[in-house]
Design a protein around this motif. Structure first.
Motif, mmCIF file in Angstrom:
data_model
loop_
_atom_site.group_PDB
_atom_site.id
_atom_site.type_symbol
_atom_site.label_atom_id
_atom_site.label_comp_id
_atom_site.label_asym_id
_atom_site.label_seq_id
_atom_site.Cartn_x
_atom_site.Cartn_y
_atom_site.Cartn_z
ATOM 1 N N TRP A 1 -3.882 7.778 0.732
ATOM 2 C CA TRP A 1 -2.720 6.958 0.369
ATOM 3 C C TRP A 1 -2.953 5.491 0.705
ATOM 4 O O TRP A 1 -2.430 4.605 0.012
ATOM 5 C CB TRP A 1 -1.464 7.469 1.067
ATOM 6 C CG TRP A 1 -0.243 6.698 0.634
ATOM 7 C CD1 TRP A 1 0.430 5.754 1.348
ATOM 8 C CD2 TRP A 1 0.414 6.785 -0.632
ATOM 9 N NE1 TRP A 1 1.479 5.243 0.610
ATOM 10 C CE2 TRP A 1 1.483 5.857 -0.614
ATOM 11 C CE3 TRP A 1 0.203 7.550 -1.775
ATOM 12 C CZ2 TRP A 1 2.334 5.685 -1.713
ATOM 13 C CZ3 TRP A 1 1.042 7.377 -2.863
ATOM 14 C CH2 TRP A 1 2.099 6.446 -2.819
ATOM 15 N N ALA B 1 4.761 8.425 1.189
ATOM 16 C CA ALA B 1 4.681 7.950 -0.183
ATOM 17 C C ALA B 1 5.971 7.290 -0.631
ATOM 18 O O ALA B 1 5.952 6.317 -1.390
ATOM 19 C CB ALA B 1 4.330 9.112 -1.120
ATOM 20 N N GLU C 1 -2.099 2.770 -1.922
ATOM 21 C CA GLU C 1 -1.106 1.746 -1.603
ATOM 22 C C GLU C 1 -1.649 0.345 -1.875
ATOM 23 O O GLU C 1 -0.910 -0.533 -2.347
ATOM 24 C CB GLU C 1 -0.662 1.874 -0.154
ATOM 25 C CG GLU C 1 0.515 0.981 0.199
ATOM 26 C CD GLU C 1 1.063 1.269 1.579
ATOM 27 O OE1 GLU C 1 2.205 0.874 1.839
ATOM 28 O OE2 GLU C 1 0.358 1.888 2.396
ATOM 29 N N SER D 1 4.057 13.555 4.503
ATOM 30 C CA SER D 1 3.332 12.936 3.391
ATOM 31 C C SER D 1 4.303 12.394 2.345
ATOM 32 O O SER D 1 4.089 11.319 1.778
ATOM 33 C CB SER D 1 2.376 13.957 2.753
ATOM 34 O OG SER D 1 1.328 14.266 3.634
#
Length: 230
Positions: A187, A229, A191, A225
């Motif tokens: 991530w 997100a 990101e 998670s």
């Protein structure tokens, strides 16, 4: 504070923004007869399935319109995210692709062009990805279980868009038993990509089948998670 809104059935014109008229008619017929399948054997033609699927689409469009009008900053439609549907056929139990339909609605009704699609469902969002694979204005970030182990078998890491949209998509095929730590590492990369964009609208498909214990997938995320997100 959470506002609970009533479901809304969409209009035929909304479905036609993405799906073909022939396919929509097939769903209507199957919905009336209630027998057979809408595909090659996965998706049964249940009585009323046209109305049910249209209500998923309508509720997503209604939520998008409320966000555009600044009534809300964000919204959540629990049954939505039917990302396997294609223009002319259903796939993976997804009759109408509400994700793609709302993209077209935002473009045509609100003149919004740059729309970011983020998908962390355990399955690759093939119905969205391949329809917009060459569209530079629809950047995509898709986390999913590696297609070697799970339907639909697509979404390799080297699939990053085609033609003028090359580099505008990111696929993250995750290994079986991937956990929160594995997700967090990837991530960070996603990101950085997301922060480099300036989308006018974000669609977040957060199917919960990547959480540990789901009976048909093999990922082992927790709610951490999903919080990361979001």
């Amino acid at each position: 504070r959470v506002d609970w809104l009533n479901p809304v059935q969409c209009h035929l014109k909304n479905l036609l923004n993405f799906h073909t008229a022939e396919y929509i008619e097939k769903v209507k017929q199957g919905s009336t007869e209630g027998t057979g399948f809408l595909d090659y054997g996965d998706t049964p033609a249940r009585l009323g399935i046209y109305e049910a699927a249209s209500t998923v689409v309508g509720s997503v469009i209604d939520m998008a319109d409320r966000i555009i009008s600044k009534q809300y900053k964000r919204g959540f439609v629990p049954i939505a995210g039917l990302h396997h549907g294609y223009r002319d056929h259903c796939s993976g139990f997804c009759v109408f692709n509400d994700c793609a339909i709302v993209i077209e609605h935002l473009r045509q009704q609100h003149q919004i062009q740059k729309i970011l699609y983020v998908d962390i469902d355990a399955h690759h969002g093939d119905g969205v990805f391949y329809n917009y694979e060459s569209d530079i204005d629809i950047p995509i970030v898709d986390f999913h279980e590696d297609g070697r182990f799970l339907y639909p078998g697509t979404g390799d890491a080297d699939e990053t868009g085609s033609g003028p949209a090359q580099g505008s998509k990111m696929n993250f095929p995750m290994p079986m038993q991937a956990n929160d730590d594995d997700f967090a590492k990837q991530w960070l990369i996603a990101e950085m990509f997301i922060r480099s964009l300036q989308p006018e609208f974000i669609i977040f498909q957060c199917g919960a089948d990547a959480i540990k214990g789901d009976p048909i997938t093999h990922l082992e995320y927790s709610e951490k998670s999903y919080q990361l997100a979001a």
